[in-house]
Design an enzyme around this catalytic site. Structure first.
Site, PDB file in Angstrom:
ATOM      1  N   VAL A  77       7.395  -8.428  -3.234  1.00 32.99           N
ATOM      2  CA  VAL A  77       6.974  -9.414  -2.236  1.00 32.99           C
ATOM      3  C   VAL A  77       6.125 -10.476  -2.921  1.00 32.99           C
ATOM      4  CG1 VAL A  77       5.792  -9.801  -0.046  1.00 32.99           C
ATOM      5  CG2 VAL A  77       6.995  -7.634  -0.448  1.00 32.99           C
ATOM      6  N   GLY A  95       2.943  -7.790  -3.607  1.00 35.20           N
ATOM      7  CA  GLY A  95       3.258  -6.418  -3.200  1.00 35.20           C
ATOM      8  C   GLY A  95       4.536  -5.914  -3.838  1.00 35.20           C
ATOM      9  N   GLY A 102       7.422  -2.832  -3.126  1.00 37.69           N
ATOM     10  CA  GLY A 102       7.896  -1.809  -2.206  1.00 37.69           C
ATOM     11  C   GLY A 102       8.971  -0.952  -2.829  1.00 37.69           C
ATOM     12  N   SER A 103       9.560  -0.078  -2.030  1.00 36.56           N
ATOM     13  CA  SER A 103      10.591   0.832  -2.527  1.00 36.56           C
ATOM     14  C   SER A 103      11.838   0.094  -2.988  1.00 36.56           C
ATOM     15  CB  SER A 103      10.978   1.823  -1.421  1.00 36.56           C
ATOM     16  OG  SER A 103       9.856   2.558  -0.997  1.00 36.56           O
ATOM     17  N   PHE A 104      12.114  -1.041  -2.339  1.00 35.13           N
ATOM     18  CA  PHE A 104      13.376  -1.717  -2.631  1.00 35.13           C
ATOM     19  C   PHE A 104      13.212  -3.140  -3.151  1.00 35.13           C
ATOM     20  CE2 PHE A 104      14.434   1.419   0.706  1.00 35.13           C
ATOM     21  CZ  PHE A 104      15.341   2.194  -0.017  1.00 35.13           C
ATOM     22  N   GLY A 105      12.001  -3.537  -3.484  1.00 37.51           N
ATOM     23  CA  GLY A 105      11.866  -4.898  -3.986  1.00 37.51           C
ATOM     24  C   GLY A 105      10.437  -5.337  -4.162  1.00 37.51           C
ATOM     25  N   ASP A 162       8.821   4.735   8.526  1.00 35.32           N
ATOM     26  CA  ASP A 162       8.056   4.630   7.276  1.00 35.32           C
ATOM     27  C   ASP A 162       6.688   3.995   7.533  1.00 35.32           C
ATOM     28  OD1 ASP A 162       7.613   5.036   4.569  1.00 35.32           O
ATOM     29  OD2 ASP A 162       8.516   3.132   3.967  1.00 35.32           O
TER      30      ASP A 162
END
Length: 345
Positions: A35, A28, A30-33, A159
């Site tokens: 996964v 995955g 995301g907005s900040f990193g 969110d």
């Protein structure tokens, strides 16, 4: 025992668990990193590891918000955080990561929209039944109800969207990604009272946040309403059909009650009934139609423009549970998990 064993996880251990943060382990973004799926060396435990991209503005703040939100709260429908790592990598660069319980069935986003990708590639993939979707919606609403009404400090997720709803082996939903979470006691602080800085995600963020209104539980309810309508229609709020005044909320609202079957996911309309008797099959179809109308109505009530008029999340849980009971009356039993609505395959 597992939590205690993971309290001091190192950068080196996470590096090894993900084969050097290999793209083959990436599950995955995301907005900040990023996964990654990881396997811890000592006991073979499978985990999900979010590695923060500290070059992104707000990533460190997101790390602290998520760690603060998840380390002290416990609910069956929240992603379980196991530990965190704040260190430096082998190049001396700051490194931050959060380690979670692994969710074997991935995100709700994948289950809703991979079907379309599969259709385009002309192969079949298992889709979510109505019973599964209602069960997942109850899980998500229960998580919000806990955050809003049963924590020592009220927590706002800020969110909520399908990619932040994760499914375990038996398809129980867990709300994750608390990088934008806010605490209501903080909102009384004038320096943190407005929604400025709460970016959220286009389509799921309530309209009042764009006007500078304070974040609130009603904002999370709006996001839930949009998510619920997306689950029923399999249309994202950013779908190309939504132009001008037409949005997912209006699309669903104007279908009530007589045209709901025209706007819901066709897979739900064509869902096979178990009974062979024509009269029972018709009764079952009518039951399914009633459930779809009720569920769409709940989604619309949650996503009203006026925050004060939105349905309370506690009421949402009760009404969705009633829908589930109705659907269970006519749910096929062969090869089926009645509690979760999950096929054996």
């Amino acid at each position: 025992m597992l939590r205690k064993a993971l309290l001091k996880v190192s950068y080196e251990r996470l590096l090894k668990a993900t084969d050097g943060f290999s793209p083959t382990h990436l599950i995955g973004i995301g907005s900040f990193g990023y996964v990654y799926k990881g396997i811890l060396d000592q006991d073979g435990t499978v985990v999900a590891i979010k590695v923060l991209n500290l070059q992104r503005q707000g990533a460190s703040k997101s790390f602290m918000a998520e760690w603060k939100a998840l380390r002290n709260i416990r609910h069956r429908n929240l992603v379980k955080v196991l530990t965190s790592c704040s260190s430096i990598d082998f190049q001396g660069i700051d490194f931050k990561a959060i380690v979670y319980e692994f969710m074997a069935n991935g995100s709700l986003e994948k289950w809703l929209h991979q079907v379309q990708e599969a259709e385009e590639k002309q192969f079949k993939i298992q889709s979510l039944t109505l019973l599964q979707r209602v069960s997942i919606a109850i899980d998500v609403a229960s998580a919000l109800n806990y955050l809003h009404h049963h924590c020592q400090e009220q927590i706002l997720h800020c969110d909520l969207k399908p990619s932040n709803v994760l499914l375990n082996n038996d398809m129980t939903a867990h709300v994750g990604d608390f990088g934008l979470a806010r605490y209501l006691p903080e909102i009384s602080n004038p320096n943190q009272s407005s929604s400025i800085g709460v970016k959220g995600t286009i389509g799921y963020t309530p309209p009042e946040y764009g006007l500078g209104s304070e974040v609130s539980t009603n904002g999370d309810v709006y996001s839930f309403g949009i998510l619920l309508l997306e689950m029923m229609t399999r249309k994202k709020p950013t779908d190309l059909i939504f132009k001008g005044d037409l949005n997912l909320h209006n699309y669903a609202r104007t279908s009530l009650p007589d045209h709901v079957m025209d706007i819901v996911d066709p897979l739900l309309v064509s869902e096979e009934e178990a009974a062979t008797n024509q009269r029972i099959r018709q009764t079952s179809y009518n039951c399914r139609k009633e459930c779809l109308i009720s569920t769409v109505r709940i989604g619309v009530a949650c996503s009203l423009v006026s925050p004060q008029n939105r349905m309370d999340i506690t009421q949402v849980v009760h009404e969705l549970q009633s829908v589930k009971k109705i659907r269970l009356q006519f749910q096929p039993t062969t090869g089926f998990n009645m509690q979760r609505g999950l096929g054996d395959s």
